[in-house]
Structures are given as structure tokens and as C-alpha cells.
Scaffold this motif. Sequence first.
Motif, mmCIF file in Angstrom:
data_model
loop_
_atom_site.group_PDB
_atom_site.id
_atom_site.type_symbol
_atom_site.label_atom_id
_atom_site.label_comp_id
_atom_site.label_asym_id
_atom_site.label_seq_id
_atom_site.Cartn_x
_atom_site.Cartn_y
_atom_site.Cartn_z
ATOM 1 N N THR A 1 0.826 -1.201 0.000
ATOM 2 C CA THR A 1 0.000 0.000 0.000
ATOM 3 C C THR A 1 0.865 1.258 0.000
ATOM 4 O OG1 THR A 1 -1.690 -1.199 1.241
ATOM 5 C CG2 THR A 1 -1.880 1.190 1.170
ATOM 6 N N ALA A 2 1.953 1.237 0.764
ATOM 7 C CA ALA A 2 2.867 2.386 0.777
ATOM 8 C C ALA A 2 3.460 2.624 -0.608
ATOM 9 C CB ALA A 2 3.973 2.156 1.800
ATOM 10 N N ARG A 3 3.765 1.550 -1.316
ATOM 11 C CA ARG A 3 4.303 1.695 -2.684
ATOM 12 C C ARG A 3 3.269 2.319 -3.611
ATOM 13 N NH1 ARG A 3 7.517 -4.013 -3.880
ATOM 14 N NH2 ARG A 3 9.182 -3.723 -2.329
ATOM 15 N N ILE A 4 2.015 1.918 -3.461
ATOM 16 C CA ILE A 4 0.949 2.490 -4.288
ATOM 17 C C ILE A 4 0.823 3.991 -4.039
ATOM 18 C CG2 ILE A 4 -1.556 2.525 -4.657
ATOM 19 C CD1 ILE A 4 -1.562 -0.482 -4.061
ATOM 20 N N LEU A 5 0.864 4.386 -2.764
ATOM 21 C CA LEU A 5 0.742 5.806 -2.427
ATOM 22 C C LEU A 5 1.963 6.593 -2.899
ATOM 23 C CD1 LEU A 5 -0.779 5.588 1.174
ATOM 24 C CD2 LEU A 5 -1.961 5.871 -1.008
ATOM 25 N N GLN A 6 3.127 5.969 -2.863
ATOM 26 C CA GLN A 6 4.328 6.638 -3.376
ATOM 27 C C GLN A 6 4.263 6.792 -4.890
ATOM 28 O OE1 GLN A 6 8.332 6.334 -1.184
ATOM 29 N NE2 GLN A 6 7.593 4.218 -1.158
ATOM 30 N N SER A 7 3.791 5.761 -5.576
ATOM 31 C CA SER A 7 3.671 5.820 -7.035
ATOM 32 C C SER A 7 2.709 6.912 -7.466
ATOM 33 C CB SER A 7 3.212 4.464 -7.589
ATOM 34 O OG SER A 7 4.157 3.447 -7.302
ATOM 35 N N ALA A 8 1.724 7.188 -6.637
ATOM 36 C CA ALA A 8 0.752 8.246 -6.928
ATOM 37 C C ALA A 8 1.261 9.615 -6.493
ATOM 38 C CB ALA A 8 -0.572 7.936 -6.242
ATOM 39 N N ASN A 9 2.496 9.663 -5.972
ATOM 40 C CA ASN A 9 3.124 10.917 -5.505
ATOM 41 C C ASN A 9 2.338 11.581 -4.379
ATOM 42 O OD1 ASN A 9 5.355 10.896 -7.348
ATOM 43 N ND2 ASN A 9 3.967 11.584 -8.975
ATOM 44 N N LEU A 10 1.745 10.739 -3.525
ATOM 45 C CA LEU A 10 1.036 11.265 -2.369
ATOM 46 C C LEU A 10 1.937 11.322 -1.140
ATOM 47 C CD1 LEU A 10 -2.374 9.385 -2.737
ATOM 48 C CD2 LEU A 10 -1.780 11.695 -3.505
ATOM 49 N N ILE A 11 2.847 10.364 -1.032
ATOM 50 C CA ILE A 11 3.768 10.319 0.106
ATOM 51 C C ILE A 11 5.177 9.971 -0.371
ATOM 52 C CG2 ILE A 11 1.922 9.547 1.655
ATOM 53 C CD1 ILE A 11 3.273 6.731 1.587
ATOM 54 N N LYS A 12 6.125 10.202 0.504
ATOM 55 C CA LYS A 12 7.492 9.733 0.325
ATOM 56 C C LYS A 12 7.851 8.951 1.578
ATOM 57 C CE LYS A 12 12.269 11.307 -0.281
ATOM 58 N NZ LYS A 12 13.165 12.507 -0.390
ATOM 59 N N TYR A 13 8.300 7.712 1.399
ATOM 60 C CA TYR A 13 8.574 6.845 2.545
ATOM 61 C C TYR A 13 9.930 6.188 2.345
ATOM 62 C CZ TYR A 13 7.599 3.484 6.293
ATOM 63 O OH TYR A 13 7.638 2.752 7.445
ATOM 64 N N ARG A 14 10.856 6.511 3.241
ATOM 65 C CA ARG A 14 12.217 5.987 3.092
ATOM 66 C C ARG A 14 12.860 5.822 4.466
ATOM 67 N NH1 ARG A 14 16.332 5.581 -0.652
ATOM 68 N NH2 ARG A 14 18.446 6.032 0.099
ATOM 69 N N ARG A 15 13.329 4.603 4.730
ATOM 70 C CA ARG A 15 14.082 4.300 5.943
ATOM 71 C C ARG A 15 13.360 4.749 7.217
ATOM 72 N NH1 ARG A 15 20.351 5.719 4.106
ATOM 73 N NH2 ARG A 15 20.457 4.157 2.408
ATOM 74 N N GLY A 16 12.102 4.418 7.289
ATOM 75 C CA GLY A 16 11.350 4.689 8.505
ATOM 76 C C GLY A 16 10.876 6.113 8.667
ATOM 77 N N GLU A 17 11.064 6.961 7.661
ATOM 78 C CA GLU A 17 10.574 8.340 7.740
ATOM 79 C C GLU A 17 9.579 8.581 6.619
ATOM 80 O OE1 GLU A 17 12.890 11.944 9.118
ATOM 81 O OE2 GLU A 17 12.820 12.333 6.953
ATOM 82 N N LEU A 18 8.404 9.045 6.988
ATOM 83 C CA LEU A 18 7.337 9.274 6.012
ATOM 84 C C LEU A 18 7.034 10.764 5.891
ATOM 85 C CD1 LEU A 18 4.255 7.161 5.382
ATOM 86 C CD2 LEU A 18 3.924 9.626 5.713
ATOM 87 N N THR A 19 6.859 11.213 4.660
ATOM 88 C CA THR A 19 6.504 12.600 4.388
ATOM 89 C C THR A 19 5.278 12.636 3.495
ATOM 90 O OG1 THR A 19 8.815 13.337 4.518
ATOM 91 C CG2 THR A 19 7.264 14.792 3.390
ATOM 92 N N ILE A 20 4.275 13.391 3.885
ATOM 93 C CA ILE A 20 3.099 13.597 3.047
ATOM 94 C C ILE A 20 3.443 14.670 2.025
ATOM 95 C CG2 ILE A 20 0.709 14.383 2.982
ATOM 96 C CD1 ILE A 20 0.360 13.243 5.789
ATOM 97 N N ILE A 21 3.378 14.319 0.761
ATOM 98 C CA ILE A 21 3.722 15.253 -0.321
ATOM 99 C C ILE A 21 2.487 16.009 -0.799
ATOM 100 C CG2 ILE A 21 4.662 15.436 -2.663
ATOM 101 C CD1 ILE A 21 6.290 12.926 -2.101
ATOM 102 N N ASP A 22 1.382 15.305 -0.935
ATOM 103 C CA ASP A 22 0.155 15.886 -1.466
ATOM 104 C C ASP A 22 -0.976 15.625 -0.475
ATOM 105 O OD1 ASP A 22 -2.079 16.696 -2.868
ATOM 106 O OD2 ASP A 22 -1.687 15.480 -4.652
ATOM 107 N N ARG A 23 -1.204 16.568 0.429
ATOM 108 C CA ARG A 23 -2.221 16.371 1.461
ATOM 109 C C ARG A 23 -3.623 16.308 0.853
ATOM 110 N NH1 ARG A 23 -3.116 17.395 7.120
ATOM 111 N NH2 ARG A 23 -0.917 17.866 7.418
ATOM 112 N N ALA A 24 -3.915 17.183 -0.113
ATOM 113 C CA ALA A 24 -5.239 17.182 -0.743
ATOM 114 C C ALA A 24 -5.491 15.855 -1.450
ATOM 115 C CB ALA A 24 -5.370 18.343 -1.714
ATOM 116 N N GLY A 25 -4.466 15.360 -2.132
ATOM 117 C CA GLY A 25 -4.610 14.084 -2.821
ATOM 118 C C GLY A 25 -4.805 12.940 -1.842
ATOM 119 N N LEU A 26 -4.125 13.019 -0.695
ATOM 120 C CA LEU A 26 -4.272 11.980 0.324
ATOM 121 C C LEU A 26 -5.674 12.007 0.914
ATOM 122 C CD1 LEU A 26 -2.222 9.882 1.449
ATOM 123 C CD2 LEU A 26 -1.963 11.355 3.434
ATOM 124 N N GLU A 27 -6.234 13.200 1.080
ATOM 125 C CA GLU A 27 -7.603 13.316 1.577
ATOM 126 C C GLU A 27 -8.595 12.731 0.580
ATOM 127 O OE1 GLU A 27 -8.254 17.394 2.498
ATOM 128 O OE2 GLU A 27 -7.000 17.371 4.296
#
Length: 235
Positions: A188-214
Amino acid sequence: MSTSDRLGNSILERLPEFDFQRIIGQMEKVSPDVGEIVAYPGREPKWVHFPVSGVLSSMVVLEDGSTVEGSTVGNEGMDGLYLLADPMANPYRINVQVQGEMLRMSAEAFRHARAESPALSQLLMRYALVLIQRGAQNGACIQHHTIEERMCRWLLETAHRKRQDTFSLTQEFLSDMLGVRRQSVNLTARILQSANLIKYRRGELTIIDRAGLEDASCECFRVTSQMYERMMRLT
């Protein structure tokens, strides 16, 4: 502590000034580590916590040792609500989900503060109703919404409580929160990353597109947020 400190926790900021000053004088700031257990099921707690930027999870522990998140507490609430009934009534293992600042006071001081402040007692009863509604919403969410929708909701809630879009998070911990296998979290994390909604690397997650995530989330984030604001208005 100054009056500005109340701005971090939504229960404290709703207290009348006199009540707030009396209660805040009995509190201290702490920042416990991720994974630290702050309360055990069936044990009387030493402290109660009012999160500011940290997040606590109430975990249901099954007989085989596996865990599922029962509820999450951030800056909208506090972790010792069961003290309204009995100091031994806690059914959860409560641990730190996301590290951040919290205000804590002893369980004994909390009991005295509740007895002396009708406003605090009313807010806590309102918060109890919020948690009942949230529990019902969570049950519906698990039954009817996909892992992707639920993960989006969880990330939005965590970012809202953390007051920032970047936070530390392991896949193992998230799998416990959602009650699914780690492989499902990874996919699921890979799907969200592919959609450019989040960035997840080495235990740190960043929301890139909050509106898209909503947009990708279920309605539960919006419903529970609106319910909280409606229920917690203190006249």
C-alpha cells in the motif's frame, strides 16, 4: 508554564483561565520515546498524558500476543479517561506511537483536578462520547474500507496530531495499527508513493500531497473531525 502552553492540547485550551492555571501548574513537559509503554491493562497508572505533538496508541492485546489498535490519542485528547470510572479499568496497553511533546500530571493530581473543576469534568465526559463515536466509526471503517483508504486516513490523523507532514514510522508499527500484515502495508505504501502522495524511506514518512491523500482516504477522517468539534464546544 504560560497560558500559551494551552494552545498545544485541545482539551486544555477549552478550559476557563482559572481552571487552566490551577491544572497547568501541576504538569510537566515530557517527550517519551517511540514504543515506550505509559500504561498497562489492569494496572493503576502513575501518570496521565495530554499530548501536544506526540501521539499515543491504545492497543488491544490478544491471547496469542498479537495486537490491534483500539484507539489513538493526540493533541485532541488525553490517555487517562478510564480514571473516571476506576484506576484499574484500563483495558489497553498504551504506548507512544509518534514521539513528540506531551504534558503529564500524576494520576492522583488528575483526580483532584477533576473534582475541583466542573469544566474539566464536562469536557472529559464530552470526550468520552467522542471516543464512543470514534470506536463505532473505526469498526465501520475496518469492515467497509480498503487498506489503502484506511492507511490514508491514519496518515492524515497522525500528521494533524503531529502538526507536521513528516514523521518517523516503521512498517511493523503501522501493520499493528491497521491490524494487517506487514506485506500489505509495504504494498500500500508503494501504491501511495507511485501516486506521488507520500514519500517513505528508511522509517521516515513525508506527506507530499495532502489534498490528494484526503481524496484517497475514506470519509472517516472528516466525519470524526467534525464530530469532535461539535461535541467539544464548552458553553
